[in-house]
Design a protein around this motif. Structure first.
Motif, PDB file in Angstrom:
ATOM      1  N   SER A  58       0.840  -1.187   0.000  1.00 20.77           N
ATOM      2  CA  SER A  58       0.000   0.000   0.000  1.00 20.77           C
ATOM      3  C   SER A  58       0.876   1.237   0.000  1.00 20.77           C
ATOM      4  O   SER A  58       2.059   1.176   0.301  1.00 20.77           O
ATOM      5  N   ALA A  59       0.274   2.372  -0.362  1.00 18.08           N
ATOM      6  CA  ALA A  59       1.067   3.589  -0.487  1.00 18.08           C
ATOM      7  C   ALA A  59       1.581   4.057   0.870  1.00 18.08           C
ATOM      8  O   ALA A  59       2.733   4.426   1.009  1.00 18.08           O
ATOM      9  N   VAL A  60       0.726   4.046   1.880  1.00 20.87           N
ATOM     10  CA  VAL A  60       1.114   4.513   3.201  1.00 20.87           C
ATOM     11  C   VAL A  60       0.470   3.605   4.243  1.00 20.87           C
ATOM     12  O   VAL A  60      -0.678   3.208   4.106  1.00 20.87           O
ATOM     13  N   ASP A  61       1.232   3.296   5.275  1.00 22.94           N
ATOM     14  CA  ASP A  61       0.691   2.493   6.371  1.00 22.94           C
ATOM     15  C   ASP A  61       1.268   3.062   7.663  1.00 22.94           C
ATOM     16  O   ASP A  61       2.472   3.291   7.758  1.00 22.94           O
ATOM     17  N   THR A  62       0.408   3.322   8.653  1.00 21.41           N
ATOM     18  CA  THR A  62       0.852   3.879   9.918  1.00 21.41           C
ATOM     19  C   THR A  62       0.381   2.996  11.060  1.00 21.41           C
ATOM     20  O   THR A  62      -0.768   2.565  11.090  1.00 21.41           O
ATOM     21  N   VAL A  63       1.306   2.733  12.001  1.00 21.25           N
ATOM     22  CA  VAL A  63       1.008   1.906  13.165  1.00 21.25           C
ATOM     23  C   VAL A  63       1.464   2.662  14.408  1.00 21.25           C
ATOM     24  O   VAL A  63       2.571   3.214  14.433  1.00 21.25           O
ATOM     25  N   GLU A  64       0.639   2.685  15.450  1.00 22.89           N
ATOM     26  CA  GLU A  64       1.006   3.312  16.713  1.00 22.89           C
ATOM     27  C   GLU A  64       1.007   2.252  17.813  1.00 22.89           C
ATOM     28  O   GLU A  64       0.066   1.469  17.928  1.00 22.89           O
ATOM     29  N   LEU A  65       2.082   2.245  18.616  1.00 20.98           N
ATOM     30  CA  LEU A  65       2.248   1.261  19.679  1.00 20.98           C
ATOM     31  C   LEU A  65       2.805   1.950  20.918  1.00 20.98           C
ATOM     32  O   LEU A  65       3.462   2.990  20.821  1.00 20.98           O
ATOM     33  N   ARG A  66       2.582   1.357  22.078  1.00 23.72           N
ATOM     34  CA  ARG A  66       3.187   1.817  23.319  1.00 23.72           C
ATOM     35  C   ARG A  66       4.442   0.996  23.578  1.00 23.72           C
ATOM     36  O   ARG A  66       4.406  -0.232  23.549  1.00 23.72           O
ATOM     37  N   VAL A  67       5.567   1.673  23.821  1.00 25.88           N
ATOM     38  CA  VAL A  67       6.816   0.926  23.964  1.00 25.88           C
ATOM     39  C   VAL A  67       6.793   0.011  25.183  1.00 25.88           C
ATOM     40  O   VAL A  67       7.411  -1.061  25.177  1.00 25.88           O
ATOM     41  N   ASP A  68       6.079   0.383  26.244  1.00 24.87           N
ATOM     42  CA  ASP A  68       6.061  -0.449  27.441  1.00 24.87           C
ATOM     43  C   ASP A  68       5.104  -1.632  27.317  1.00 24.87           C
ATOM     44  O   ASP A  68       5.018  -2.464  28.216  1.00 24.87           O
ATOM     45  N   GLU A  69       4.393  -1.716  26.184  1.00 21.39           N
ATOM     46  CA  GLU A  69       3.492  -2.842  25.946  1.00 21.39           C
ATOM     47  C   GLU A  69       4.034  -3.803  24.894  1.00 21.39           C
ATOM     48  O   GLU A  69       3.390  -4.815  24.579  1.00 21.39           O
ATOM     49  N   LEU A  70       5.217  -3.508  24.347  1.00 21.47           N
ATOM     50  CA  LEU A  70       5.789  -4.374  23.314  1.00 21.47           C
ATOM     51  C   LEU A  70       6.195  -5.717  23.903  1.00 21.47           C
ATOM     52  O   LEU A  70       6.849  -5.778  24.947  1.00 21.47           O
ATOM     53  N   ALA A  71       5.827  -6.790  23.221  1.00 22.90           N
ATOM     54  CA  ALA A  71       6.183  -8.131  23.665  1.00 22.90           C
ATOM     55  C   ALA A  71       5.995  -9.083  22.496  1.00 22.90           C
ATOM     56  O   ALA A  71       5.115  -8.874  21.651  1.00 22.90           O
ATOM     57  N   PRO A  72       6.817 -10.134  22.388  1.00 20.39           N
ATOM     58  CA  PRO A  72       6.645 -11.112  21.323  1.00 20.39           C
ATOM     59  C   PRO A  72       5.225 -11.672  21.312  1.00 20.39           C
ATOM     60  O   PRO A  72       4.648 -11.989  22.353  1.00 20.39           O
ATOM     61  N   GLY A  73       4.668 -11.757  20.119  1.00 21.18           N
ATOM     62  CA  GLY A  73       3.331 -12.307  19.977  1.00 21.18           C
ATOM     63  C   GLY A  73       2.208 -11.315  20.176  1.00 21.18           C
ATOM     64  O   GLY A  73       1.037 -11.657  19.988  1.00 21.18           O
ATOM     65  N   ARG A  74       2.542 -10.074  20.540  1.00 20.98           N
ATOM     66  CA  ARG A  74       1.496  -9.075  20.818  1.00 20.98           C
ATOM     67  C   ARG A  74       1.451  -7.963  19.776  1.00 20.98           C
ATOM     68  O   ARG A  74       0.631  -7.052  19.883  1.00 20.98           O
ATOM     69  N   GLY A  75       2.319  -8.041  18.763  1.00 18.75           N
ATOM     70  CA  GLY A  75       2.320  -7.015  17.738  1.00 18.75           C
ATOM     71  C   GLY A  75       1.218  -7.230  16.717  1.00 18.75           C
ATOM     72  O   GLY A  75       0.590  -8.296  16.678  1.00 18.75           O
ATOM     73  N   PRO A  76       0.983  -6.240  15.864  1.00 15.91           N
ATOM     74  CA  PRO A  76      -0.081  -6.352  14.863  1.00 15.91           C
ATOM     75  C   PRO A  76       0.276  -7.250  13.690  1.00 15.91           C
ATOM     76  O   PRO A  76      -0.569  -7.576  12.870  1.00 15.91           O
ATOM     77  N   GLY A  77       1.542  -7.661  13.601  1.00 17.86           N
ATOM     78  CA  GLY A  77       1.980  -8.467  12.463  1.00 17.86           C
ATOM     79  C   GLY A  77       2.370  -7.592  11.290  1.00 17.86           C
ATOM     80  O   GLY A  77       2.160  -6.377  11.280  1.00 17.86           O
ATOM     81  N   GLY A  78       2.945  -8.194  10.260  1.00 14.39           N
ATOM     82  CA  GLY A  78       3.354  -7.439   9.082  1.00 14.39           C
ATOM     83  C   GLY A  78       4.654  -6.698   9.296  1.00 14.39           C
ATOM     84  O   GLY A  78       5.425  -6.973  10.217  1.00 14.39           O
ATOM     85  N   TRP A  79       4.901  -5.704   8.442  1.00 14.20           N
ATOM     86  CA  TRP A  79       6.190  -5.015   8.414  1.00 14.20           C
ATOM     87  C   TRP A  79       6.522  -4.333   9.738  1.00 14.20           C
ATOM     88  O   TRP A  79       7.690  -4.253  10.128  1.00 14.20           O
ATOM     89  N   SER A  80       5.508  -3.848  10.466  1.00 14.13           N
ATOM     90  CA  SER A  80       5.786  -3.065  11.669  1.00 14.13           C
ATOM     91  C   SER A  80       6.380  -3.890  12.801  1.00 14.13           C
ATOM     92  O   SER A  80       6.973  -3.330  13.730  1.00 14.13           O
ATOM     93  N   ASP A  81       6.239  -5.210  12.743  1.00 14.57           N
ATOM     94  CA  ASP A  81       6.833  -6.040  13.790  1.00 14.57           C
ATOM     95  C   ASP A  81       8.355  -5.956  13.792  1.00 14.57           C
ATOM     96  O   ASP A  81       8.987  -6.158  14.841  1.00 14.57           O
ATOM     97  N   TYR A  82       8.975  -5.662  12.647  1.00 16.56           N
ATOM     98  CA  TYR A  82      10.432  -5.615  12.581  1.00 16.56           C
ATOM     99  C   TYR A  82      10.994  -4.422  13.361  1.00 16.56           C
ATOM    100  O   TYR A  82      11.840  -4.610  14.239  1.00 16.56           O
ATOM    101  N   PRO A  83      10.566  -3.198  13.090  1.00 19.11           N
ATOM    102  CA  PRO A  83      11.074  -2.091  13.916  1.00 19.11           C
ATOM    103  C   PRO A  83      10.568  -2.153  15.348  1.00 19.11           C
ATOM    104  O   PRO A  83      11.304  -1.808  16.285  1.00 19.11           O
ATOM    105  N   ALA A  84       9.316  -2.587  15.557  1.00 15.91           N
ATOM    106  CA  ALA A  84       8.818  -2.718  16.927  1.00 15.91           C
ATOM    107  C   ALA A  84       9.650  -3.738  17.694  1.00 15.91           C
ATOM    108  O   ALA A  84       9.961  -3.541  18.889  1.00 15.91           O
ATOM    109  N   GLY A  85      10.037  -4.808  17.016  1.00 21.46           N
ATOM    110  CA  GLY A  85      10.875  -5.819  17.659  1.00 21.46           C
ATOM    111  C   GLY A  85      12.232  -5.271  18.053  1.00 21.46           C
ATOM    112  O   GLY A  85      12.796  -5.657  19.086  1.00 21.46           O
TER     113      GLY A  85
END
Length: 372
Positions: A58-85
């Protein structure tokens, strides 16, 4: 420092495939194609990730997450899991990351076996390292990015891709021992010898986190245990026949044969490049493809067609690069023959009814860096 722009490259693995998670040898170099991140620090615990077609379709995709809630298996999946990880891995390692706005653009083809995911990870880590003053050494940065991909994303990759994106030097390939992480920069100036290295993107997508990749890794680990060695890297090339005789399963024998002979091929290419004989690496590249196709069984018809059509048109050598099951192949050719080789591959794809491959010339480029 509150913000800036950073870039991290994709990579081509010249030789050494599926050896990294066997504690073996690899030889990647950085591409001039990069993931660029425009990043602003924030201290409110919010991670805002914005992508302009970084593997999303897609042309643009935006994801917002809380850093203190990041944990394996809890991300939205897709490309954003890489930087969130990466943010999760940095925080798990004790680094205080308060948040950031990160806007990504990319010229690295996603799913082509050119490490677009590692480039996304490394550019994130480099930007946060600078913004938060973490003082990370490049190999440590690569290791944290690998942990993000292994644990947070769930892809059982080795250390090569992240190390290449973080540590490569322009005009060189990186000879990396994945056991002790020692590395040596090997001159790779193919244009000086009248040579081109072409990358053909078959446009067949793959996913490292699928079962096929994981099964091969597990098979290698099982074979090493049967042979009584820490990893297949410890099986000497001269003792390969003896080792194969000790393995009752044909599948295990094929995996071992590939890993042991591929490590030998990496060392052969290093020796030839250091001796100033780059043309002679061509047959070694082709032998690597044959092994990946027949023993490791990670090629596909499109990759095989690139190799066969290029060689028939006079290329010096060719092989698939990356994890396999699609992606890209590299072709070493005399510069004067590049156009003819490209036409031959494109014609072969058209005749077979395949989608036209992408093609570009590769040169050994710089690892990750700050742009502004």
């Amino acid at each position: 420092m509150n913000g800036g722009v950073w870039a991290a490259p994709g990579r081509v693995n010249l030789i050494g495939e599926h050896t990294d998670y066997n504690d073996g040898f690899v030889m990647p170099f950085a591409l001039p194609r990069t993931v660029v991140a425009t990043v602003t620090r924030r201290d409110d615990g919010l991670l805002r990730l914005r992508s302009d077609a970084v593997g999303t379709g897609s042309a643009v995709d935006t994801v917002e997450l809380r850093v203190d809630e990041l944990a394996p298996g809890r991300g939205p999946g897709g490309w954003s899991d890489y930087p969130a990880g990466v943010v999760w891995a940095l925080r798990e390692a004790g680094h205080r990351i308060g948040g950031a706005d990160l806007h990504y653009t990319s010229t690295v083809p996603a799913g082509a076996g050119l490490s677009s995911s590692a480039a996304l990870e490394v550019v994130t880590a480099l930007a946060l390292d600078d913004l938060y003053g973490l003082g990370l050494e490049r190999q440590r940065m690569a290791s944290l990015c690998r942990r993000a991909e292994n644990v947070y994303v769930g892809a059982p990759t080795g250390i090569m891709d992240q190390t290449a994106s973080a540590c490569c030097v322009e005009g060189h390939a990186l000879f990396l021992d994945t056991r002790d992480l020692s590395r040596r920069q090997i001159p790779l100036d193919l244009p000086a010898y009248g040579l081109d290295l072409l990358v053909f993107d078959t446009r067949v997508k793959h996913a490292h986190s699928d079962g096929a990749y994981g099964r091969r890794r597990a098979g290698c680990e099982s074979a090493a245990e049967t042979l009584g060695v820490p990893a297949l890297r410890d099986v000497p090339y001269a003792a390969l026949a003896e080792a194969l005789d000790r393995l009752p399963d044909p599948g295990s024998r094929a995996l071992v044969r590939h890993v042991v002979t591929e490590n030998h091929r990496v060392r052969r290419v290093v020796a030839l490049l250091e001796a100033g004989e780059p043309r002679r690496i061509g047959p070694v590249l082709t032998a690597s493809h044959t092994s990946l196709r027949d023993d490791f069984r990670v090629s596909c018809p499109e990759l095989d067609l690139v190799v066969s059509a290029a060689l028939a048109a006079g290329a010096l050598g060719a092989r698939m690069t990356g994890g396999g099951f699609g992606g890209a192949a590299i072709v070493l050719t005399e510069r004067a023959a590049s156009a003819a080789v490209t036409r031959a591959v494109e014609s072969a794809f058209a005749t077979a009814g395949y989608r036209a491959p992408g093609v570009f010339g590769a040169r050994a480029s710089s690892g990750a860096l700050r742009l502004s």
